[in-house]
Write a protein that holds these residues in place. Structure first.
Motif, mmCIF file in Angstrom:
data_model
loop_
_atom_site.group_PDB
_atom_site.id
_atom_site.type_symbol
_atom_site.label_atom_id
_atom_site.label_comp_id
_atom_site.label_asym_id
_atom_site.label_seq_id
_atom_site.Cartn_x
_atom_site.Cartn_y
_atom_site.Cartn_z
ATOM 1 N N LEU A 58 0.822 -1.210 0.000
ATOM 2 C CA LEU A 58 0.000 0.000 0.000
ATOM 3 C C LEU A 58 0.857 1.261 0.000
ATOM 4 N N VAL A 59 1.954 1.238 0.750
ATOM 5 C CA VAL A 59 2.879 2.381 0.745
ATOM 6 C C VAL A 59 3.492 2.544 -0.643
ATOM 7 N N TRP A 60 3.888 1.424 -1.249
ATOM 8 C CA TRP A 60 4.436 1.457 -2.615
ATOM 9 C C TRP A 60 3.402 2.015 -3.584
ATOM 10 N N PHE A 61 2.156 1.566 -3.452
ATOM 11 C CA PHE A 61 1.087 2.031 -4.335
ATOM 12 C C PHE A 61 0.870 3.532 -4.186
ATOM 13 N N ALA A 62 0.895 4.007 -2.942
ATOM 14 C CA ALA A 62 0.651 5.429 -2.696
ATOM 15 C C ALA A 62 1.706 6.309 -3.351
ATOM 16 N N GLY A 63 2.886 5.754 -3.593
ATOM 17 C CA GLY A 63 3.952 6.518 -4.217
ATOM 18 C C GLY A 63 4.006 6.415 -5.722
ATOM 19 N N ARG A 64 3.096 5.657 -6.307
ATOM 20 C CA ARG A 64 3.107 5.496 -7.759
ATOM 21 C C ARG A 64 2.564 6.731 -8.463
ATOM 22 N N ASP A 65 3.093 7.001 -9.648
ATOM 23 C CA ASP A 65 2.651 8.106 -10.483
ATOM 24 C C ASP A 65 1.705 7.522 -11.526
ATOM 25 N N GLY A 79 -2.027 6.675 -19.139
ATOM 26 C CA GLY A 79 -1.789 6.974 -20.542
ATOM 27 C C GLY A 79 -1.556 8.428 -20.855
ATOM 28 N N SER A 80 -1.768 9.329 -19.898
ATOM 29 C CA SER A 80 -1.550 10.745 -20.161
ATOM 30 C C SER A 80 -0.090 11.098 -19.899
#
Length: 239
Positions: free
Chosen positions: A223-230, A234-235
């Motif tokens: 969840l911490v990893w997910f929260a840091g994803r950009d 596709g934009s």
């Protein structure tokens, strides 16, 4: 390690629960005991997700390809599924868990199909997390049955009229948002025909822990990893 809070939490987590048999083999146990340990882990992770306020959780319990396994293992898995449906309803209701079983249920015995229907009915009005148990499920099957169902209900239209938006309501997960985070345990890095349509833009988190060893701590790491994803979908700029 701090746990992310909404809106950084995913709305829909999907987990490929891999490693039960290897977990048992490492302990010189029969595969059935590994699957039993994995079922216990399901209880823990569902409770953890419910407490964090994650609204949708999908678990890959039995794929359309798993019928190729030894007959005695399949029998054991069906028995474990039956036991889970019978024993967990009280806790599901206590924790606000709504259960839905996704997949081609026609291959299951009539008694197991009835247990599934009863469990879904008994938890239908729970307002907490929705738990999707994917059993005899495959992503390709899901898309195929959706097209067939759309065509049956729109027999006056040609396939040229079919769009992504018109097909979506016929997928088995029609009442769920698309998968935000897909987790696979067991050290493998593939999606194995799981929620192919729904996970088109999912973040993929692979970990080494075998499923019976997957803990709330590893879930928090994901969840911490997910929260840091950009997540750009596709934009060219973050959304």
């Amino acid at each position: 390690m701090s746990i992310p809070t909404p809106p950084s939490l995913p709305r829909h987590i999907a987990i490929i629960m891999d490693g039960n048999r290897r977990w048992a083999k490492n302990r010189f146990m029969p595969a059935g005991l590994g699957h039993a340990a994995g079922a216990q882990r399901v209880r823990d992770i569902v409770k953890a997700c419910a407490e964090m306020g994650i609204p949708h959780l999908s678990l890959f319990a039995f794929s359309t390809e798993n019928w190729k396994r030894p007959p005695e293992e399949i029998t054991g898995l069906m028995g474990l599924f039956r036991t889970y449906l019978q024993r967990e309803i009280r806790d599901m209701n206590a924790n606000g868990v709504r259960l839905k079983v996704l997949g081609d249920k026609q291959r299951f015995s009539e008694s197991l199909q009835k247990l599934i229907a009863d469990a879904e009915q008994q938890t239908a009005h729970n307002l907490g997390i929705t738990l999707y148990i994917c059993a005899n499920y495959g992503g390709r099957w899901d898309m195929l049955q959706a097209v067939q169902a759309w065509q049956k209900n729109n027999s006056n239209l040609s396939l040229d009229s079919l769009t992504e938006a018109s097909l979506a309501p016929y997928l088995s997960t029609a009442d769920a948002p698309e998968v935000d985070l897909l987790i696979r345990t067991g050290g493998e890095s593939r999606v194995s025909n799981f929620l192919l349509w729904q996970a088109a833009y999912a973040e993929l988190f692979f970990c080494e822990e075998l499923w019976p060893d997957f803990t709330g701590e590893t879930l928090n790491q994901a969840l911490v990893w997910f929260a840091g994803r950009d997540r750009r979908f596709g934009s060219s700029a973050p959304i």
